[in-house]
Structures are given as C-alpha cells and as structure tokens.
Design a protein around this motif. Structure first.
Motif, PDB file in Angstrom:
ATOM      1  N   CYS A  79       0.875  -1.117   0.101  1.00 38.06           N
ATOM      2  CA  CYS A  79      -0.113  -0.129   0.075  1.00 38.06           C
ATOM      3  C   CYS A  79       0.954   1.294  -0.120  1.00 38.06           C
ATOM      4  CB  CYS A  79      -0.859   0.154   1.110  1.00 38.06           C
ATOM      5  SG  CYS A  79      -2.097   1.649   1.311  1.00 38.06           S
ATOM      6  N   HIS A  94       0.337   4.017   1.200  1.00 37.75           N
ATOM      7  CA  HIS A  94       0.043   4.926   2.288  1.00 37.75           C
ATOM      8  C   HIS A  94       1.228   4.923   3.196  1.00 37.75           C
ATOM      9  CE1 HIS A  94      -1.515   5.924   6.404  1.00 37.75           C
ATOM     10  NE2 HIS A  94      -1.353   7.023   5.804  1.00 37.75           N
ATOM     11  N   ASN A  95       1.654   3.647   3.801  1.00 37.24           N
ATOM     12  CA  ASN A  95       2.587   3.286   4.549  1.00 37.24           C
ATOM     13  C   ASN A  95       3.785   2.330   4.274  1.00 37.24           C
ATOM     14  OD1 ASN A  95       2.165   5.246   6.459  1.00 37.24           O
ATOM     15  ND2 ASN A  95       1.176   4.022   8.034  1.00 37.24           N
ATOM     16  N   LEU A 106       2.942  -0.849   3.745  1.00 33.09           N
ATOM     17  CA  LEU A 106       2.584  -1.935   4.469  1.00 33.09           C
ATOM     18  C   LEU A 106       1.716  -2.810   3.200  1.00 33.09           C
ATOM     19  CD1 LEU A 106       1.301  -0.662   7.804  1.00 33.09           C
ATOM     20  CD2 LEU A 106       3.267  -1.929   7.479  1.00 33.09           C
ATOM     21  N   CYS A 115      -7.315  -1.629   1.519  1.00 31.82           N
ATOM     22  CA  CYS A 115      -6.145  -1.816   2.501  1.00 31.82           C
ATOM     23  C   CYS A 115      -6.720  -2.436   3.816  1.00 31.82           C
ATOM     24  CB  CYS A 115      -5.104  -0.686   2.478  1.00 31.82           C
ATOM     25  SG  CYS A 115      -3.713  -1.040   3.573  1.00 31.82           S
ATOM     26  N   ASN A 173      -4.854  -1.901   6.461  1.00 35.21           N
ATOM     27  CA  ASN A 173      -4.383  -1.278   7.737  1.00 35.21           C
ATOM     28  C   ASN A 173      -5.037   0.015   7.929  1.00 35.21           C
ATOM     29  OD1 ASN A 173      -2.096  -3.023   8.168  1.00 35.21           O
ATOM     30  ND2 ASN A 173      -1.861  -2.645   5.888  1.00 35.21           N
ATOM     31  N   HIS A 174      -5.311   1.015   6.902  1.00 34.53           N
ATOM     32  CA  HIS A 174      -6.108   2.280   7.456  1.00 34.53           C
ATOM     33  C   HIS A 174      -7.174   2.439   6.050  1.00 34.53           C
ATOM     34  CE1 HIS A 174      -1.534   2.763   8.675  1.00 34.53           C
ATOM     35  NE2 HIS A 174      -2.419   2.737   9.632  1.00 34.53           N
ATOM     36  N   PHE A 175      -7.473   1.435   5.668  1.00 34.85           N
ATOM     37  CA  PHE A 175      -8.798   1.378   4.726  1.00 34.85           C
ATOM     38  C   PHE A 175      -8.707   2.310   3.523  1.00 34.85           C
ATOM     39  CE2 PHE A 175      -9.834   0.463   9.190  1.00 34.85           C
ATOM     40  CZ  PHE A 175     -10.002  -0.896   8.872  1.00 34.85           C
ATOM     41  N   ALA A 176      -7.586   2.596   2.891  1.00 37.52           N
ATOM     42  CA  ALA A 176      -7.500   3.163   1.472  1.00 37.52           C
ATOM     43  C   ALA A 176      -8.023   2.257   0.667  1.00 37.52           C
ATOM     44  CB  ALA A 176      -5.647   3.615   1.047  1.00 37.52           C
ATOM     45  N   PRO A 216      -6.260   7.388   2.715  1.00 36.23           N
ATOM     46  CA  PRO A 216      -5.131   8.201   2.737  1.00 36.23           C
ATOM     47  C   PRO A 216      -3.962   8.176   1.703  1.00 36.23           C
ATOM     48  CG  PRO A 216      -5.020   6.319   4.178  1.00 36.23           C
ATOM     49  CD  PRO A 216      -6.443   6.180   3.476  1.00 36.23           C
TER      50      PRO A 216
HETATM   51  S1  FES Z   1      -0.957   1.050   4.986  1.00 39.02           S
HETATM   52 FE1  FES Z   1      -2.567   1.045   3.664  1.00 39.02          FE
HETATM   53  S2  FES Z   1      -3.934   2.578   4.155  1.00 39.02           S
HETATM   54 FE2  FES Z   1      -2.317   3.190   5.456  1.00 39.02          FE
END
Ligand code: FES
Length: 130
Positions: free
Chosen positions: A68, A70-71, A73, A92, A94-97, A110
């Motif tokens: 992803c 975003h981070n 991960l 995702c 993790n933070h739902f992107a 994000p």
């Molecule tokens: S790591 Fe995927 S939305 Fe943050």
C-alpha cells in the motif's frame, strides 16, 4: 545488471526484487480464485518476501504489488477481505485506503498514489506472469 538500475528503462522497481517471479511463471488457475475475489501470492519468505495480489472478475485477472503506497505495508497485513462488497475496489486492511480493482488508482482514503500493477495474462484458464 548493467547501467543505472533506477533509470526508467530499467523497468518498474518490483522487477528488481530478488524473489519477483520471472515472465512466464505459472501463477495458478483462474477458477481457483473466487469471482469476484483476491488471492495473495507470496514468493520467498521473511524480509525478502515478494507478495502480489491477483484480482479476479469473471475471466479477467489483474495483478498488483501487495504494497500500500500509504505506509508501504501489505494491503493484506491484517487479513480479512480485500475487496469491497461490490468487488469494484481493493481495500487496504491497515487504514482502509481504497483502490480501483481494475487499474489500482486511488479512490479514497489516505493513499495519494495508486498500486503498482504487475502484468499477467490468462492462457486457457491458467494465470501466467507477463
Ligand atoms: S497502509 Fe494502507 S491505508 Fe495505510
């Protein structure tokens, strides 16, 4: 490898991952994946693992790096379903992107850029690395 490994002509960065499957590698069969559905494929292990997502819609399969933007991960890090209920978006864990399941572009959340697409093709129901 000769020359600058980061030059555009060197291709996408994931190609240089030591565990990335070579073109022509068999990746399983389309009918082994739910429709619509996602399969996570991993090559290698530990810190050198290469993970990719196979996304099926009918007879079509798309593939993306399981990373992803975003981070950085894996989208699959926390498990659970990676597809929206209508199958149109990858989500995702993790933070739902959210990303378009067809082309990987960011849709909401994000992440400010899309997923890295990986070329694959389907030959008589078999998925093959492009
Ligand atoms: S790591 Fe995927 S939305 Fe943050």
């Amino acid at each position: 490898m000769n020359g600058n490994p980061f030059a555009p002509e060197a291709g996408p960065a994931w190609r240089r991952h030591p565990q990335a499957p070579a073109p022509g590698t068999a990746l399983g069969r389309v009918d082994e994946i739910e429709d619509p559905g996602v399969r996570v494929l991993s090559f290698g292990s530990g810190r050198r693992v290469f993970s990719m997502l196979l996304v099926r819609h009918g007879d079509a399969v798309r593939a993306f790096l399981d990373a992803c933007p975003h981070n950085w991960l894996p989208l699959s890090w926390r498990g659970g379903s990676l597809l929206s209920e209508d199958g149109a978006r990858l989500v995702c864990s993790n933070h739902f992107a959210e990303f378009d399941a067809d082309d990987g572009r960011p849709v909401s959340g994000p992440a400010d850029c899309g997923l890295d697409a990986i070329p694959v093709r389907v030959e008589n129901g078999a998925i093959v690395m492009g």
